[in-house]
Design a protein around this motif. Structure first.
Motif, mmCIF file in Angstrom:
data_model
loop_
_atom_site.group_PDB
_atom_site.id
_atom_site.type_symbol
_atom_site.label_atom_id
_atom_site.label_comp_id
_atom_site.label_asym_id
_atom_site.label_seq_id
_atom_site.Cartn_x
_atom_site.Cartn_y
_atom_site.Cartn_z
ATOM 1 N N ILE A 114 -47.948 -100.093 20.972
ATOM 2 C CA ILE A 114 -46.862 -100.682 20.624
ATOM 3 C C ILE A 114 -45.489 -100.258 21.165
ATOM 4 O O ILE A 114 -45.541 -98.941 21.274
ATOM 5 C CB ILE A 114 -46.591 -100.678 18.911
ATOM 6 C CG1 ILE A 114 -47.987 -101.444 18.233
ATOM 7 C CG2 ILE A 114 -45.420 -101.607 18.722
ATOM 8 C CD1 ILE A 114 -48.173 -102.669 18.322
ATOM 9 N N THR A 158 -46.948 -105.630 22.453
ATOM 10 C CA THR A 158 -47.967 -104.297 23.038
ATOM 11 C C THR A 158 -48.026 -104.364 24.496
ATOM 12 O O THR A 158 -47.506 -105.359 25.220
ATOM 13 C CB THR A 158 -49.327 -105.146 22.227
ATOM 14 O OG1 THR A 158 -49.622 -106.198 22.775
ATOM 15 C CG2 THR A 158 -49.242 -105.098 20.915
ATOM 16 N N ASN A 168 -58.371 -102.063 19.492
ATOM 17 C CA ASN A 168 -57.431 -101.788 18.430
ATOM 18 C C ASN A 168 -56.282 -102.753 18.336
ATOM 19 O O ASN A 168 -56.285 -103.461 17.300
ATOM 20 C CB ASN A 168 -56.544 -100.589 18.851
ATOM 21 C CG ASN A 168 -57.525 -99.206 18.553
ATOM 22 O OD1 ASN A 168 -58.490 -99.165 17.828
ATOM 23 N ND2 ASN A 168 -57.283 -98.095 19.302
ATOM 24 N N LEU A 169 -55.651 -103.173 19.221
ATOM 25 C CA LEU A 169 -54.352 -104.142 19.348
ATOM 26 C C LEU A 169 -54.788 -105.612 19.682
ATOM 27 O O LEU A 169 -54.276 -106.055 20.761
ATOM 28 C CB LEU A 169 -53.299 -103.474 20.195
ATOM 29 C CG LEU A 169 -52.713 -102.241 19.650
ATOM 30 C CD1 LEU A 169 -51.672 -101.705 20.612
ATOM 31 C CD2 LEU A 169 -51.947 -102.408 18.103
ATOM 32 N N THR A 203 -53.410 -110.360 16.345
ATOM 33 C CA THR A 203 -53.451 -111.242 15.196
ATOM 34 C C THR A 203 -52.270 -111.411 14.425
ATOM 35 O O THR A 203 -51.120 -110.831 14.870
ATOM 36 C CB THR A 203 -54.422 -110.294 14.135
ATOM 37 O OG1 THR A 203 -53.675 -109.189 13.902
ATOM 38 C CG2 THR A 203 -55.474 -109.761 14.938
ATOM 39 N N GLU A 260 -51.438 -110.688 11.557
ATOM 40 C CA GLU A 260 -50.878 -109.292 10.593
ATOM 41 C C GLU A 260 -50.457 -108.463 11.868
ATOM 42 O O GLU A 260 -49.465 -107.884 11.296
ATOM 43 C CB GLU A 260 -52.263 -108.910 10.333
ATOM 44 C CG GLU A 260 -52.935 -109.695 9.061
ATOM 45 C CD GLU A 260 -53.724 -110.892 9.615
ATOM 46 O OE1 GLU A 260 -53.686 -111.828 8.964
ATOM 47 O OE2 GLU A 260 -53.928 -110.948 10.966
ATOM 48 N N ILE A 261 -50.864 -108.081 12.880
ATOM 49 C CA ILE A 261 -50.347 -107.067 13.611
ATOM 50 C C ILE A 261 -48.998 -107.687 14.278
ATOM 51 O O ILE A 261 -47.928 -106.821 14.362
ATOM 52 C CB ILE A 261 -51.289 -106.771 14.982
ATOM 53 C CG1 ILE A 261 -52.348 -105.652 14.520
ATOM 54 C CG2 ILE A 261 -50.445 -106.303 16.165
ATOM 55 C CD1 ILE A 261 -53.310 -105.368 15.655
ATOM 56 N N LYS A 262 -49.037 -108.834 14.390
ATOM 57 C CA LYS A 262 -47.459 -109.278 14.989
ATOM 58 C C LYS A 262 -46.362 -109.085 13.762
ATOM 59 O O LYS A 262 -45.386 -108.524 14.277
ATOM 60 C CB LYS A 262 -47.533 -110.957 15.336
ATOM 61 C CG LYS A 262 -46.285 -111.485 15.307
ATOM 62 C CD LYS A 262 -46.254 -113.007 15.387
ATOM 63 C CE LYS A 262 -45.044 -113.714 16.243
ATOM 64 N NZ LYS A 262 -44.005 -113.564 14.953
ATOM 65 N N ALA A 287 -46.584 -107.034 11.379
ATOM 66 C CA ALA A 287 -46.200 -105.531 11.030
ATOM 67 C C ALA A 287 -45.297 -105.084 11.999
ATOM 68 O O ALA A 287 -44.501 -104.227 11.590
ATOM 69 C CB ALA A 287 -47.539 -104.721 11.072
ATOM 70 N N HIS A 288 -45.425 -105.179 13.211
ATOM 71 C CA HIS A 288 -44.544 -104.646 14.330
ATOM 72 C C HIS A 288 -43.315 -105.675 14.895
ATOM 73 O O HIS A 288 -42.648 -105.371 15.734
ATOM 74 C CB HIS A 288 -45.341 -104.278 15.357
ATOM 75 C CG HIS A 288 -46.533 -103.270 15.037
ATOM 76 N ND1 HIS A 288 -46.241 -102.010 14.798
ATOM 77 C CD2 HIS A 288 -47.860 -103.411 14.689
ATOM 78 C CE1 HIS A 288 -47.191 -101.283 14.540
ATOM 79 N NE2 HIS A 288 -48.148 -102.359 14.536
ATOM 80 N N GLN A 300 -47.581 -110.119 24.446
ATOM 81 C CA GLN A 300 -48.705 -109.267 24.976
ATOM 82 C C GLN A 300 -48.289 -108.926 26.395
ATOM 83 O O GLN A 300 -48.560 -110.021 27.153
ATOM 84 C CB GLN A 300 -49.916 -110.044 24.688
ATOM 85 C CG GLN A 300 -50.621 -110.078 23.384
ATOM 86 C CD GLN A 300 -51.924 -111.088 23.537
ATOM 87 O OE1 GLN A 300 -51.917 -112.329 23.496
ATOM 88 N NE2 GLN A 300 -53.002 -110.266 23.710
#
Length: 413
Positions: free
Chosen positions: A143, A161, A185-186, A189, A191-193, A195-196, A226
């Protein structure tokens, strides 16, 4: 003969450190025995026929250093070793291996794991006739912030990312073959979008970037959060004569990114990536053949001019042949893009004065999906004053998208 060879072997086990062994035996390959070898500074390799080989695992504990730095070396070799960082120190700005101004470099059967950096995990610069083969690069993304405020074309910075598995720049005669580059890992998703806050702009210039749409400028958000590539070869006008063959790339942002001339991209598998591959910024005479492009999301193969293109650095004279594109638009990033995508993308360029992409043969390719297509067109050719010229399509099998095969009539034989 075996006993004699072993007796002549120089092992790092007989020295206080790996660097001490290299310094005591310049211009020699040093054996790294099985087990963990902890370091707190980069390993420096210089000279002729120097390097490391063996089953050992080298663990870099210093975030401010790459693991191995090879500089101004001839016929250096790194073979069979594993390179990594401890769990609490995996996110860094540094490379796993960085090679600068080398000739006839060999990096073979090396594993680089959890070196999470926006720099290329295996990075080669200003070098000639290098080979990277049979290596594993796993979990190389991080990140970070992509800051484009210094560019009049863009003028903003955003959360993303980023990271590239193998990065080559200002180099000629490079061979990249049989490697596995995998990110687990990254994944992109929701959820990752969330969260960060990926894609959100965190800084913006007072004047809109020249190639940014007004809609994006007002929204302060970009979908292409990305960044990075599985394999990238760059430096237009300098890098050329590159072979990228037989690699497996999975869950990359861009699978293969080309900004150079006289390139062969063949027999690779690129799956579940934002883009399968692209060639731009003055990429001339690129042969893209026999690749499997699986579950890629925005486009599978894209050719277009870019900010690095100009009258002295044109894009075109390329062939796209005998590739299979399957399950297009069904990968992890599909939710980001909707159906506004195409398996083949030929663009007009990033800037009005970019010379058009010219003279491309597209032949013998198959676009194959079971069920309803997840894309609007199989092929998109952008219009405008510098629209691509001299595109010719022959013997392809393109399954139509929801709006047809192409947004423009294809020049077919």
């Amino acid at each position: 003969l075996v006993t004699t060879a072993r007796a002549a072997e120089v092992s790092v086990a007989d020295f206080p450190s790996i660097q001490a062994a290299l310094d005591a035996h310049p211009n020699k390959l040093i054996f790294v025995p099985a087990g963990d070898h902890l370091i707190t500074e980069k390993i420096r390799i210089r000279g002729e026929r120097a390097g490391l080989y063996g089953p050992g695992r080298i663990i870099q504990q210093n975030l401010e250093h790459p693991i191995i730095e090879i500089e101004s070396a001839t016929q250096a070799e790194i073979r069979d070793v594993t390179l990594t960082r401890p769990p609490e120190r995996q996110v860094t700005d540094k490379e796993g291996i960085v090679a600068i101004r080398c000739q006839d470099l060999v990096i073979d059967n090396v594993k680089v794991i959890d070196n999470q950096s926006r720099a290329g995990t295996i990075s080669i610069r200003e070098s000639k006739d290098s080979r990277v083969s049979r290596c594993l690069v796993r979990n190389y993304m991080r990140i970070t912030v992509d800051d484009r405020t210094g560019s009049k074309d863009w003028g903003y910075a955003f959360n993303c990312t980023d990271g590239s598995g193998i990065s080559v720049s200002y180099s000629t005669g490079t061979v990249i073959e049989g490697n596995r580059i995998v990110e687990t890992n990254l994944l992109p998703t929701p959820e990752i979008k969330a969260a960060h806050k990926l894609g959100d702009w965190i800084k913006k210039n007072s004047v809109k970037g020249l190639i940014v749409s007004q809609q994006a400028w007002d929204a302060g958000y970009t979908d292409n959060w990305q960044q990075g590539s599985g394999i990238v070869v760059t430096a237009p006008k300098v890098s050329h004569s590159t072979r990228i063959s037989g690699n497996h790339i999975e869950n990359a942002a861009q699978g293969i990114d080309i900004h150079c001339d006289h390139v062969i991209v063949s027999n690779n598998i690129v799956m579940n990536s934002f883009m399968g591959m692209k060639a731009m910024h003055g990429s001339r005479n690129v042969l893209i053949s026999g690749n499997q492009l699986i579950k890629n999301c925005l486009w599978a193969i894209g050719l277009m001019p870019g900010a690095g293109s100009d009258a002295e650095n044109r894009d075109g004279g390329s062939i796209i042949a005998n590739n299979i594109i399957s399950d297009f638009g069904q990968g992890h990033a599909a939710w980001i893009w909707g159906k506004e995508r195409s398996a083949f993308k030929f663009e007009k360029g990033q800037q009005p004065d970019d010379p058009p992409l010219t003279d491309v043969l597209v032949t013998g390719n198959v676009l194959h999906n079971f069920g309803e297509p997840s894309y609007s067109y199989a092929v998109v050719i952008e219009g405008g004053p510098n629209t691509p010229q001299g595109l010719r399509f022959t013997g392809n099998q393109f399954k139509p998208g929801t709006q047809g095969v192409s947004n423009r009539p294809l020049n077919e034989e």
